[in-house]
Design a protein around this motif. Structure first.
Motif, PDB file in Angstrom:
ATOM      1  N   PHE A  13      -3.050  -6.278  -8.143  1.00 14.07           N
ATOM      2  CA  PHE A  13      -3.588  -5.171  -7.368  1.00 14.07           C
ATOM      3  C   PHE A  13      -5.000  -5.446  -6.982  1.00 14.07           C
ATOM      4  O   PHE A  13      -5.192  -5.238  -5.759  1.00 14.07           O
ATOM      5  CB  PHE A  13      -3.588  -3.987  -8.308  1.00 14.07           C
ATOM      6  CG  PHE A  13      -4.272  -2.617  -7.860  1.00 14.07           C
ATOM      7  CD1 PHE A  13      -3.463  -1.984  -6.924  1.00 14.07           C
ATOM      8  CD2 PHE A  13      -5.789  -2.315  -7.917  1.00 14.07           C
ATOM      9  CE1 PHE A  13      -4.372  -0.950  -6.293  1.00 14.07           C
ATOM     10  CE2 PHE A  13      -6.291  -1.314  -7.149  1.00 14.07           C
ATOM     11  CZ  PHE A  13      -5.561  -0.525  -6.570  1.00 14.07           C
ATOM     12  N   ARG A  14      -6.100  -6.090  -7.678  1.00 12.05           N
ATOM     13  CA  ARG A  14      -7.451  -6.190  -7.257  1.00 12.05           C
ATOM     14  C   ARG A  14      -7.280  -7.177  -6.251  1.00 12.05           C
ATOM     15  O   ARG A  14      -8.061  -7.049  -5.120  1.00 12.05           O
ATOM     16  CB  ARG A  14      -8.378  -6.371  -8.316  1.00 12.05           C
ATOM     17  CG  ARG A  14      -8.663  -5.366  -9.307  1.00 12.05           C
ATOM     18  CD  ARG A  14     -10.006  -5.533 -10.222  1.00 12.05           C
ATOM     19  NE  ARG A  14      -9.605  -6.874 -11.207  1.00 12.05           N
ATOM     20  CZ  ARG A  14      -9.090  -6.577 -12.093  1.00 12.05           C
ATOM     21  NH1 ARG A  14      -8.621  -5.509 -12.579  1.00 12.05           N
ATOM     22  NH2 ARG A  14      -8.658  -7.642 -13.208  1.00 12.05           N
ATOM     23  N   ILE A  35       0.832  -1.152   0.174  1.00 10.99           N
ATOM     24  CA  ILE A  35      -0.010  -0.076   0.101  1.00 10.99           C
ATOM     25  C   ILE A  35       0.945   1.397  -0.031  1.00 10.99           C
ATOM     26  O   ILE A  35       0.252   2.412   0.259  1.00 10.99           O
ATOM     27  CB  ILE A  35      -1.147   0.111   1.093  1.00 10.99           C
ATOM     28  CG1 ILE A  35      -0.234  -0.123   2.352  1.00 10.99           C
ATOM     29  CG2 ILE A  35      -1.948  -1.024   1.111  1.00 10.99           C
ATOM     30  CD1 ILE A  35      -1.169  -0.109   3.806  1.00 10.99           C
ATOM     31  N   TYR A  78      -8.098   2.649  -7.855  1.00 12.32           N
ATOM     32  CA  TYR A  78      -8.618   2.616  -6.576  1.00 12.32           C
ATOM     33  C   TYR A  78     -10.114   2.784  -6.382  1.00 12.32           C
ATOM     34  O   TYR A  78     -10.870   2.246  -5.674  1.00 12.32           O
ATOM     35  CB  TYR A  78      -7.932   3.443  -5.438  1.00 12.32           C
ATOM     36  CG  TYR A  78      -6.327   3.186  -5.203  1.00 12.32           C
ATOM     37  CD1 TYR A  78      -6.026   2.229  -4.439  1.00 12.32           C
ATOM     38  CD2 TYR A  78      -5.294   3.871  -6.199  1.00 12.32           C
ATOM     39  CE1 TYR A  78      -4.864   2.000  -4.051  1.00 12.32           C
ATOM     40  CE2 TYR A  78      -3.974   3.514  -5.890  1.00 12.32           C
ATOM     41  CZ  TYR A  78      -3.874   2.524  -4.897  1.00 12.32           C
ATOM     42  OH  TYR A  78      -2.328   2.180  -4.689  1.00 12.32           O
ATOM     43  N   TYR A 132     -10.873   5.294  -1.105  1.00 13.40           N
ATOM     44  CA  TYR A 132     -10.218   4.750  -2.365  1.00 13.40           C
ATOM     45  C   TYR A 132     -10.889   5.805  -3.585  1.00 13.40           C
ATOM     46  O   TYR A 132     -10.221   5.761  -4.720  1.00 13.40           O
ATOM     47  CB  TYR A 132     -10.733   3.408  -2.570  1.00 13.40           C
ATOM     48  CG  TYR A 132      -9.635   2.545  -1.805  1.00 13.40           C
ATOM     49  CD1 TYR A 132      -8.991   3.073  -0.885  1.00 13.40           C
ATOM     50  CD2 TYR A 132      -9.368   1.211  -2.350  1.00 13.40           C
ATOM     51  CE1 TYR A 132      -7.928   2.067  -0.095  1.00 13.40           C
ATOM     52  CE2 TYR A 132      -8.289   0.396  -1.549  1.00 13.40           C
ATOM     53  CZ  TYR A 132      -7.636   0.797  -0.894  1.00 13.40           C
ATOM     54  OH  TYR A 132      -6.735   0.095  -0.056  1.00 13.40           O
ATOM     55  N   PHE A 135     -11.435  -0.279  -7.826  1.00 11.61           N
ATOM     56  CA  PHE A 135     -11.677  -1.208  -6.935  1.00 11.61           C
ATOM     57  C   PHE A 135     -12.818  -0.946  -5.836  1.00 11.61           C
ATOM     58  O   PHE A 135     -13.569  -2.052  -5.346  1.00 11.61           O
ATOM     59  CB  PHE A 135     -10.534  -1.440  -6.298  1.00 11.61           C
ATOM     60  CG  PHE A 135     -10.479  -2.326  -4.947  1.00 11.61           C
ATOM     61  CD1 PHE A 135     -10.444  -3.856  -4.991  1.00 11.61           C
ATOM     62  CD2 PHE A 135     -10.573  -1.934  -3.518  1.00 11.61           C
ATOM     63  CE1 PHE A 135     -10.526  -4.469  -3.992  1.00 11.61           C
ATOM     64  CE2 PHE A 135     -10.794  -2.686  -2.520  1.00 11.61           C
ATOM     65  CZ  PHE A 135     -10.847  -4.283  -2.615  1.00 11.61           C
ATOM     66  N   TYR A 188      -4.855  -8.130  -3.941  1.00 15.65           N
ATOM     67  CA  TYR A 188      -4.226  -7.708  -2.810  1.00 15.65           C
ATOM     68  C   TYR A 188      -4.981  -6.935  -1.889  1.00 15.65           C
ATOM     69  O   TYR A 188      -5.132  -6.804  -0.900  1.00 15.65           O
ATOM     70  CB  TYR A 188      -2.656  -7.107  -3.376  1.00 15.65           C
ATOM     71  CG  TYR A 188      -1.754  -7.153  -2.245  1.00 15.65           C
ATOM     72  CD1 TYR A 188      -1.357  -8.336  -1.711  1.00 15.65           C
ATOM     73  CD2 TYR A 188      -1.816  -6.282  -1.227  1.00 15.65           C
ATOM     74  CE1 TYR A 188      -0.349  -8.685  -0.623  1.00 15.65           C
ATOM     75  CE2 TYR A 188      -0.938  -6.241  -0.001  1.00 15.65           C
ATOM     76  CZ  TYR A 188      -0.210  -7.380   0.286  1.00 15.65           C
ATOM     77  OH  TYR A 188       0.512  -7.510   1.335  1.00 15.65           O
ATOM     78  N   GLN A 189      -5.629  -5.840  -2.967  1.00 17.24           N
ATOM     79  CA  GLN A 189      -6.377  -4.976  -2.275  1.00 17.24           C
ATOM     80  C   GLN A 189      -7.520  -5.398  -1.201  1.00 17.24           C
ATOM     81  O   GLN A 189      -8.009  -5.118  -0.215  1.00 17.24           O
ATOM     82  CB  GLN A 189      -6.805  -3.753  -3.045  1.00 17.24           C
ATOM     83  CG  GLN A 189      -5.958  -2.831  -3.713  1.00 17.24           C
ATOM     84  CD  GLN A 189      -5.064  -2.031  -2.541  1.00 17.24           C
ATOM     85  OE1 GLN A 189      -5.502  -1.472  -1.455  1.00 17.24           O
ATOM     86  NE2 GLN A 189      -3.683  -2.065  -2.841  1.00 17.24           N
TER      87      GLN A 189
END
Length: 449
Positions: free
Chosen positions: A318-319, A197, A394, A387, A397, A321-322
C-alpha cells in the motif's frame, strides 16, 4: 534478419518483478498464436527482476513451454540485462556511461526503464515491433479461445494507413494521413482499475474526485476535471469481449493501456520512455507522442483483463503504491506542459521522412524543468489534506509523504532532466544495440535464462 524480408521478427515482451508463472505460460501461447497466424518470427522476451527463487520457478515454466516453430524465448535476469546494457553503452561511445546504465537499469522500480530495455533488446534482435504485456493481466476467453491482442497488432502495425484500412472495421482518419505508417496498435483492459485507488472512491467519493483530478492541469475548469475523473484508470469497464471491432484513427491516449500495446520500431527507436523511478504512468509517453504527431494507430477491443496481486493488499505494498501515485501526480506538472507543446507542434514533431524528432521532445522537456513548483506544492498539500481526512493508513501515509516533500519535489524535476538526457543519448544506444546484438553481448541461446 533484414526487416525488409517477407518474414519479419517481432518482440513480444513481458517485464516482471514478481511471481507470474501463469502469465508466462499464457504469453507463450500468444507467441505461438502469432507465429502460426502471421508470417513472423517471434522473439518472446521475459525481463525478470524477481528474486532468485521466483526466477527459478519462472525458468521451469519457460523450459516447459511447447517448442514452436518461429518462436525463440529469451528469459533474462537483471544480471544478463546489465551485461547487455554495459556492452551496448560501451559500444555507443557515450559519455557518463555509468549514468546511462543507471537510467536504463535503476535500483528502484521503473515502468519506463524496463520497457526501454525491451526496446533496446528488440533492436539488438532486429525486430520491427515491440508488443508489451504485464504480469498482473490475463487474456479474455471467447468461444473457448483466448483473445490475443497481437492479432490486431500484427494485422496493421507498420503498414501504410491506406493499406491497413482493409484489416479494420472502420477508418476515422484524415486523407492527409493515409500515406503514414500505422505506428501503434492498442486496446485497454477490463476488470480492476489500473491504479489501485478504488478504496478511496468507496471511502469518500469527494476525496476521490479531489485526488484524481490532481493529474490534470490545475487551470482546467471544474467540468473538465469532472470528465477527467470519470474517465481515469477505469479502462474499458467490465463488459467482456463478444466480437472484434478495430478502428484506424489517431488513437486517444485515454483509450489504451500499456499492458495491451504494440509499437512500430520507427517510434521506439527514436524516442524512449521516461526512466523515472517509483512513478506510475511513466511508461505512457509514447502513446501521447504518436497521437500528437498525427501518426496513425489502430484502436481495437481485445481488452486485457486486469487484476491486483496480493502484495498490493499488504501495508508495505500500500505505501509503495501510494508513493508511486503521488510521484505520478507531481510528474504531471512537467508532462502536461510537454503534452501541450507537443499538441501545438503537430507536424513539427516529425521530419521529412515521417520520423518523430527526439531533439524537439528533449527541447520541450528542457523548457519544462524551469517551471515554478508552486502547483506541485499545492498538489502535495491537497493529497495530504485528503488522505488525513480518510484517516487510518491513509493518514499514516500522509505523514510519510509530508516528511519527504522537498525530496519528492526535487525528484519530479530531476526525472524530466534525466528523460531529456536519455532522449539525446538514445540514437547512439539504439545503433550500438543493433551493432552488438543480444547473443554477442550476453552469450545467450534459445530459452536461456
Amino acid at each position: 534478419m533484414n526487416r525488409e524480408t517477407s518474414t519479419d521478427r517481432i518482440c513480444l515482451t513481458l517485464p516482471t518483478n514478481r511471481a507470474c508463472s501463469p502469465a508466462i505460460a499464457e504469453i507463450g501461447e500468444e507467441a505461438a498464436y502469432a507465429a502460426r497466424t502471421f508470417p513472423v518470427e517471434v522473439d518472446l522476451l521475459i525481463l525478470d527482476s524477481s528474486d532468485v527463487a521466483t526466477r527459478s520457478e519462472h525458468a521451469r515454466v519457460v523450459a516447459e513451454l511447447p517448442v514452436t516453430p518461429n518462436v525463440t524465448v529469451h528469459h533474462l535476469d537483471e544480471a544478463r540485462q546489465r551485461d547487455f546494457l554495459r556492452h551496448a553503452i560501451r559500444h555507443s561511445g557515450l559519455a557518463e556511461q555509468e549514468r546511462m546504465l543507471e537510467l536504463m537499469l535503476p535500483a528502484d522500480l521503473s515502468y519506463g526503464a524496463c520497457t526501454n530495455r525491451a526496446f533496446l533488446i528488440a533492436s539488438a534482435l532486429d525486430c520491427r515491433s515491440v508488443h508489451r504485456r504485464d504480469s498482473d493481466c490475463t487474456y479474455q476467453v471467447f468461444d473457448g479461445e483466448k483473445v490475443f491482442p497481437i492479432h490486431h497488432e500484427l494485422a496493421s502495425l507498420g503498414k501504410p494507413a491506406s493499406e491497413a484500412s482493409a484489416a479494420v472495421s472502420e477508418t476515422v482518419l484524415e486523407p492527409a494521413h493515409a500515406h503514414r505508417p500505422v505506428s501503434m496498435v492498442g486496446s485497454s483492459f477490463i476488470g480492476e482499475p489500473s491504479v489501485d485507488i478504488a478504496e478511496i472512491e468507496r471511502l469518500d467519493a469527494g476525496v476521490y474526485h479531489d485526488v484524481v483530478s490532481l493529474w490534470g492541469p490545475v487551470d482546467w475548469s471544474d467540468e473538465e476535471k469532472r470528465q477527467l475523473v470519470d474517465e481515469s484508470f477505469k479502462g474499458a469497464g467490465t463488459e467482456p469481449f463478444t466480437g472484434d471491432h478495430a478502428t484506424l484513427t489517431l488513437v486517444d491516449p485515454m483509450r489504451v493501456d500499456m499492458s495491451n500495446i504494440g509499437f512500430h520500431h520507427e517510434v521506439y527507436e527514436r524516442v524512449p520512455l521516461p526512466p523515472a523511478t517509483d512513478t506510475i504512468g511513466s511508461d505512457y509517453f509514447l502513446i501521447h507522442l504518436v497521437h500528437d504527431a498525427a501518426l496513425p494507430g489502430v484502436l481495437h477491443n481485445r481488452h486485457i483483463e486486469n487484476f491486483y496481486t496480493p502484495y498490493r493488499r499488504t501495508d508495505a505494498g500500500f505505501r509503495a503504491y501510494q508513493m508511486r501515485f503521488v510521484k505520478f501526480l507531481l510528474s504531471m506538472l512537467y508532462l502536461n506542459f510537454v503534452y501541450d507543446r507537443m499538441g501545438s507542434a503537430g507536424a513539427a514533431l516529425v521530419d521529412d521522412h515521417e520520423h518523430v524528432r527526439g531533439d524537439t521532445i528533449s527541447g520541450f522537456l528542457g523548457e519544462s524543468t524551469g517551471l515554478d513548483r508552486t502547483d506541485n506544492v499545492w498538489r502535495l498539500d491537497r493529497v495530504s489534506t485528503s488522505y488525513r481526512k480518510l484517516g487510518g493508513r491513509y493518514a499514516e501515509f500522509a505523514e510519510l509523504m509530508d516528511a519527504r516533500r522537498e525530496q519528492l519535489l526535487d525528484e519530479a524535476q530531476s526525472d524530466m532532466e534525466d528523460f531529456a538526457l536519455l532522449i539525446d543519448a538514445w540514437p547512439a544506444l539504439v545503433r550500438a544495440a543493433r551493432d552488438t546484438g543480444l547473443r554477442t553481448a550476453v552469450g545467450l541461446g534459445s530459452a536461456d535464462g
